[in-house]
Design an enzyme around this catalytic site. Structure first.
Site, short mmCIF file in Angstrom:
data_model
loop_
_atom_site.label_atom_id
_atom_site.label_comp_id
_atom_site.label_asym_id
_atom_site.label_seq_id
_atom_site.Cartn_x
_atom_site.Cartn_y
_atom_site.Cartn_z
CE LYS A 110 41.36 12.45 -31.07
NZ LYS A 110 41.91 11.42 -31.98
CB CYS A 164 10.73 45.37 -11.17
SG CYS A 164 9.14 44.64 -10.79
NE ARG A 208 3.29 36.90 -6.19
CZ ARG A 208 2.65 36.10 -7.04
NH1 ARG A 208 1.42 36.39 -7.41
NH2 ARG A 208 3.22 35.02 -7.51
CG HIS A 220 11.01 43.80 -15.61
ND1 HIS A 220 12.12 43.43 -14.90
CD2 HIS A 220 9.94 43.51 -14.83
CE1 HIS A 220 11.74 42.92 -13.74
NE2 HIS A 220 10.42 42.96 -13.66
CD GLU A 232 14.66 44.09 -17.45
OE1 GLU A 232 14.23 45.26 -17.44
OE2 GLU A 232 14.50 43.30 -16.50
#
Ligand code: GLN
Length: 540
Positions: free
Chosen positions: A190, A382, A467, A512, A514
């Protein structure tokens, strides 16, 4: 000066159509053709950046090399384009208005009535132009978040319309992504939602040049022609984006439909045939693995996989290289007990990701203890790194009340042993936006450690967002009881990586890893974890 070409990607019909992947895939094709490419993401929300937003609502907060806390789409750009993107490439309503208001206060518009058109829209156009100029880009992709017709995206669309007038229609392409549903009983594709959404786009003064249609199946020729006819775009520029097994197929899928050839002609690009071999190799590793392992991710946002997008991506990168399908077991850390862990089948590896606040921490500590005691390969990132220190202090040093200041502050509890403490420079910080220790800083790695073996070098740049840190008061005690800190910052005072020697693979990082993992170049710590799960599987 390079004459930059702009490719603006908008979305219609509904959200979640994969605009980000379309943008990234076009970028990949052009980059693979030897062009210099950058990408800008527009997020029409009022927050100045994504840093203060809950991952549960918007998915993960991606952290850039320069410390920008941005929308996760910028992570996709970095991974697909294999380039670092600066934080100015994420525009939000908050950022734009803040700077317009600051300029007004400085008297830069003295005497004028400051208005959305032209002042806000000019600010938008200039910021896009600056991002392109800073990257010295041949091509600058601009993705507009949200759906055309949303009230908050209006000033951005107007700014981009002005951009196309300014740079000439020949140098700007508008790509509109839409949905082509298939009505079940008839099985017909559609086109009406696409037609309506193009109408909506045209009402903003923007004419689309290319339409990318998400559809469950490949686009029928008749559908392509209908859309071309009703929406006034070339048939060659109606592109099908059928459902695929993995998003990594998309660059090849749109290449096969001639998207890069069409862009070359339309924008008069001076480019080579794209070299897609490295991408194909990566894709082959993802699609044809010879091993499979299962890794548990123990966190509190496990119901929304996007909240951990860079982590699952990093597993895909490592998995492709090691020809391994890394299956993820999502484990909610809330109320996760040691008994739960003992009763369940052990996964091949455990990862405890970053996080904030008290909820779910005890469950994460339980998972870490289980990984340590049962010798299950483990990676803590972390908060996962910090809680691995808390777990070790409690169960090996015997400091039963060992904890993080973060929890003491939130829960109002007392402890003699805050083994994780606030970073000294954070003590005077009250505001929440953009105030953590953010972005890439050097990490020194000791020779002879697992971390060194994985990185193969003594100095790396890794990205941070925190932090708190390991309280220096406890360094010696932790080391004396068998914990190795194999990486630290350049002062030597801040701990960055931990590992256990009498364990097949137990590693934690304050940073981190990643965020820097890329297809064809996986993050070393993720490669290490997947490798360790394979070894454990082989009984080596
Ligand atoms: N909440 C911890 C801190 O602020 C960890 C942050 C994180 O995991 N990104 O230090």
């Amino acid at each position: 000066m390079t004459q930059t070409r702009f490719i603006v990607v908008t979305g219609g019909v509904l959200s979640g159509l994969g605009k980000g992947i379309t943008t990234s895939s076009i970028g990949r094709l052009l980059k693979a053709s030897g062009l210099s490419v950058t990408a800008v993401k527009i997020d029409p929300y009022v927050n100045c950046d994504a840093g203060t937003m809950n991952p549960f609502e918007h998915g993960e907060v991606f952290v850039l090399e320069d410390g920008g806390e941005v929308d996760l789409d910028l992570g996709n750009y970095e991974r697909f384009l294999d380039t670092n993107i600066p934080k100015d490439n994420n525009l939000t309503t908050g950022k734009v208005y803040r700077s317009v208001i600051e300029k007004e206060r400085q008297g830069e518009y003295l005497g004028k009535t400051v208005q959305i058109v032209p002042h806000v829209t000019e600010e938008i156009r200039e910021r896009v132009e600056e991002a392109a100029a800073k990257a010295n880009a041949d091509v600058c992709l601009v993705e507009v978040g949200g759906t055309v017709g949303d009230m908050e995206s209006m000033p951005f669309l107007e700014g981009l319309r002005q951009l196309s007038r300014e740079h000439g229609r020949d140098n700007v392409v508008f790509v509109h992504t839409t949905l082509v549903p298939i009505l079940a009983p008839v099985g017909e594709q559609k086109t009406k939602p696409t037609q309506h959404s193009v109408k909506e786009l045209k009402a903003t003064g923007i004419e689309p040049d290319m339409i990318v249609c998400r559809c469950e199946e490949p686009l029928a020729e008749s559908t392509r022609e209908k859309i071309s006819h009703f929406c006034d775009v070339d048939t060659d520029a109606v592109v099908g984006a059928p459902d695929v097994d993995t998003k990594y197929q998309v660059p090849l899928l749109i290449h096969d439909q001639g998207v890069d050839d069409w862009l070359e002609e339309r924008l008069d690009l001076d480019r080579d045939e794209p070299d897609l071999d490295p991408w194909k190799r990566f894709l082959d590793g993802v699609q044809n693995p010879t091993h499979d392992v299962e890794i548990a991710i123990v966190g509190k946002y496990t119901e929304l996989e996007d909240a951990y997008m860079s982590i699952t991506e990093a597993f895909n990168h490592a998995g492709s290289e090691l020809s391994t399908d890394v299956g993820i077991r999502w484990v909610d850390s809330d109320e996760l007990t040691l008994e739960d862990l003992e009763e369940a089948d052990d996964p091949d590896g455990i990862l405890v990701p970053g996080g904030f606040g008290a909820r779910g921490t005890q469950g994460k500590i339980n998972a870490i203890r289980h990984a340590r005691e049962e010798k299950i390969p483990f990676l803590g990132i972390c908060y996962g790194f910090q809680l691995a220190v808390v777990e070790f202090a409690r169960n090996v040093l015997g400091l039963e009340d060992a904890t993080s200041k973060e929890l003491m502050e939130e829960r109002g509890i007392d402890s003699e042993n805050p083994v994780i403490d606030l970073l000294p420079e954070q003590r005077s910080v009250d505001a929440k936006g953009g105030t953590m220790r953010l972005g890439a800083t050097p990490v020194r790695i000791d020779a002879g450690t697992t971390a060194h073996e994985l990185y193969g070098t003594e100095l790396v740049l890794e990205r941070h967002r925190h932090r708190y840190e390991v309280n220096p008061r406890y360094h010696d005690d932790l080391i004396d009881h068998g914990l190795t800190f194999s990486g630290c910052d350049s002062t030597g005072l801040r701990m960055e990586i931990l590992e256990h020697e009498d364990h097949p693979f137990f590693l934690g990082s304050q940073f981190h890893p990643e965020f820097k993992s890329r297809p064809g170049d996986p993050a070393p710590l993720f490669r290490g974890l997947v490798q360790a799960t394979l070894k454990a599987d082989d009984g080596v």
